[in-house]
Design an enzyme around this catalytic site. Structure first.
Site, PDB file in Angstrom:
ATOM      1  N   HIS A 162       0.815  -1.221   0.000  1.00 12.79           N
ATOM      2  CA  HIS A 162       0.000   0.000   0.000  1.00 12.79           C
ATOM      3  C   HIS A 162       0.850   1.272   0.000  1.00 12.79           C
ATOM      4  CE1 HIS A 162      -3.055  -3.000   1.286  1.00 12.79           C
ATOM      5  NE2 HIS A 162      -3.778  -2.278   0.460  1.00 12.79           N
ATOM      6  N   ASP A 189     -10.928  -2.379   1.625  1.00 14.07           N
ATOM      7  CA  ASP A 189     -10.374  -2.754   2.922  1.00 14.07           C
ATOM      8  C   ASP A 189      -9.870  -1.555   3.710  1.00 14.07           C
ATOM      9  OD1 ASP A 189      -7.907  -2.129   1.667  1.00 14.07           O
ATOM     10  OD2 ASP A 189      -7.640  -4.205   1.061  1.00 14.07           O
ATOM     11  N   ASP A 197     -20.537   0.371  -9.278  1.00 12.29           N
ATOM     12  CA  ASP A 197     -19.600  -0.155 -10.252  1.00 12.29           C
ATOM     13  C   ASP A 197     -18.707   0.981 -10.724  1.00 12.29           C
ATOM     14  OD1 ASP A 197     -18.708  -2.145 -12.398  1.00 12.29           O
ATOM     15  OD2 ASP A 197     -19.444  -0.460 -13.601  1.00 12.29           O
ATOM     16  N   ALA A 198     -17.402   0.783 -10.626  1.00  7.24           N
ATOM     17  CA  ALA A 198     -16.459   1.873 -10.913  1.00  7.24           C
ATOM     18  C   ALA A 198     -16.568   2.359 -12.349  1.00  7.24           C
ATOM     19  CB  ALA A 198     -15.035   1.416 -10.606  1.00  7.24           C
ATOM     20  N   ASP A 201      -7.154   0.277  -7.321  1.00  5.44           N
ATOM     21  CA  ASP A 201      -6.747  -0.913  -6.559  1.00  5.44           C
ATOM     22  C   ASP A 201      -7.770  -2.026  -6.746  1.00  5.44           C
ATOM     23  OD1 ASP A 201      -5.319  -2.526  -4.877  1.00  5.44           O
ATOM     24  OD2 ASP A 201      -6.075  -1.644  -3.029  1.00  5.44           O
TER      25      ASP A 201
END
Length: 512
Positions: free
Chosen positions: A281, A303, A357-358, A375
């Site tokens: 990250h 996350d 949805d991206a 990501d």
């Protein structure tokens, strides 16, 4: 007939309706299970559909000699279909978890279900004509109308009722029970006079066995699923959830010689290990935020670990995180080990979460950002491959402010070099300037990223004053150098209509 012909015909057509719904649910269950366990939904759907339709033709031919005993044969077929279809998910999950022969088992189960489904229609046609003889065209029209309308019910019930309420294992068992009841009720009420004592005895014993098997499996479904899941993971499972979109599993292992290792898996793919996730990250976030960062976009990253790194910059005013699955965000907020790792990132007032949805969101939002962190999981499924397409990166370019930068996690340039360089070439083809780089993340191996900017060639560096545990200017400078055997081998571009990244990723990781 023990009932008036009109009522009897209605009952038979209702049975056709129910059996068609059950048959389609079995089909969808096999496709869905394969997409969760293996990925590549298009291949799973193609295998299941082609095998089942072929087997239906075989089953229809095989049913011709049974027409003389249409009623008992139909009841026996429905009991067999209840067993095979009801236990299909359990059988395939077992084959995947313990035997590692999933594809062969899928073909066999799909073929058997298809044969049994295909045998239904000829026998039902005979039974329909016994109630009241009619022209062949009219009989076929009535039968297939009920069949196709029933398929509509099954197709809608599976994603909106069975999957969310019962889950895959119990949902298949419930449908198996419905299948068995529908077939037996039809035969025992309308055609019981055609059954001899031996046939009635056989069907009674078989029905009891099917009931005990389906009911017992329903009660022990959770225990079976826990055992099968644990067989897939080296460490103890501490959390498991089947969300609307994916299977979410968290494992933990403790050792007196090392820190507690918390791992997140989505559809069986490792997302991070708490032992070394900071290396991933830090490499993902900091090069993209080296210049502009007032308003930051995060695509994926539910996350919260990329968020943690972004929020370390005091001059970041707003972070928009777009994550498809709200269950992942909820887990990151509430599961203690994850909330500790991301340092409560979702509670920061600068964070705005969008569950969408991206691709669709980026197309419609009309927003501009100083930096973007992409990501997503590796493109091993059809639904994810579109997020690695030239069209998607074109939308990303449009969403960047002048002087803005984006970073894309791009897989392993060592284990999957063709996939890695395809992603880099696709980003370039969308009009962005690129700088690929790679670092070692012990849980993943050599892992790569693509830094992209709108106007000028990007430089992988750090913002002044930023201290990272695994990065400095010298490390990043070295990270942009690739050994000769892992340098770009071409300019192949992945697009929506030609998602070559899906095939590259599947081939390279399957040989690891």
């Amino acid at each position: 007939m023990p009932l008036p012909p009109r009522v009897a015909r209605l009952g038979l057509l209702l049975t056709v309706f129910i059996c068609a719904a059950c048959g389609l649910v079995y089909e969808l269950a096999l496709v869905t299970l394969g997409s969760f366990l293996i990925g590549d939904t298009a291949v799973q759907a193609s295998v299941v559909l082609s095998v089942m339709i072929f087997a239906m033709g075989v089953g229809a031919l095989a049913a011709k000699p049974l027409q003389r005993w249409a009623a008992p044969a139909f009841a026996a077929i429905e009991l067999a279909l209840a067993m095979v279809g009801g236990f299909s998910v359990i059988l395939l999950y077992s084959a995947f978890a313990w035997l590692k022969v999933y594809t062969g088992a899928l073909v066999l189960v799909a073929f058997v279900i298809g044969m049994l489904v295909g045998a239904e229609i000829p026998l039902l046609m005979v039974l329909l004509q016994r109630i009241r003889a009619q022209a062949a065209g009219s009989a076929v029209a009535d039968l297939f109308a009920a069949d196709y309308i029933g398929a509509l019910l099954g197709g809608l019930a599976f994603p909106f009722l069975l999957l969310p309420v019962f889950g895959q294992i119990r949902g298949a068992l419930v449908v198996g029970a419905v299948n068995a009841v529908a077939g037996l009720v039809l035969v025992l009420i309308l055609f019981r006079r055609e059954l001899g004592a031996l046939a009635r005895g056989f069907l009674t014993v078989a029905a009891l066995l099917v009931t005990v098997a389906l009911g017992g499996s329903y009660l022990y479904a959770d225990r079976f699923e826990a055992s099968a899941e644990q067989a897939l993971f080296a460490n103890p499972i501490v959390y498991s959830e089947q969300s609307q979109y994916q299977k979410i599993v968290v494992t933990q292992s403790a050792s007196p010689l090392r820190d507690l290792d918390t791992r997140l898996f989505l559809n069986g793919d490792l997302q991070f290990s708490s032992v070394d996730e900071y290396r991933y990250h830090e490499a993902l976030v900091h090069p993209a935020l080296a210049q502009r960062r007032r308003h930051v976009l995060v695509l994926g990253g539910g996350d919260g670990l990329a968020l943690r790194e972004i929020l370390a910059y005091p001059d970041v005013e707003r972070v928009t995180l777009v994550e498809l699955d709200p269950a992942v965000v909820r887990l990151a907020r509430t599961f203690p080990a994850l909330a500790e790792l991301n340092r409560g990132a979702f509670d920061d007032p600068r964070v705005h979460v969008v569950n969408a949805d991206a691709f669709g969101w980026l197309r419609d939002c009309g927003c501009r950002f100083d930096a973007a962190v992409v990501d997503f999981p590796d493109p091993d499924q059809t639904s994810i491959a579109k997020l690695y397409s030239r069209e998607f990166y074109g939308l990303l370019l449009r969403a960047l402010e002048p002087g803005g930068a984006a970073v894309i996690q791009s897989g392993s340039p060592f284990y999957a070099p063709t996939s890695f360089w395809c992603i880099e070439a696709t980003v370039r083809a969308a009009g962005l300037h690129t700088r690929p780089y790679h670092l070692n993340v012990p849980s993943f191996g050599d892992w790569g990223f693509v830094l992209a900017t709108r106007e000028t060639q990007p430089r992988a560096g750090l913002a002044s004053g930023i201290r990272a545990r695994s990065l400095d200017e010298a490390t990043l400078a070295a990270a942009t150098v690739f050994p000769p055997d892992r340098r770009s081998g071409g300019d192949t571009v992945s697009s929506l209509l030609h998602p070559v990244i899906l095939e590259y990723n599947r081939k390279e990781w399957s040989t690891r």
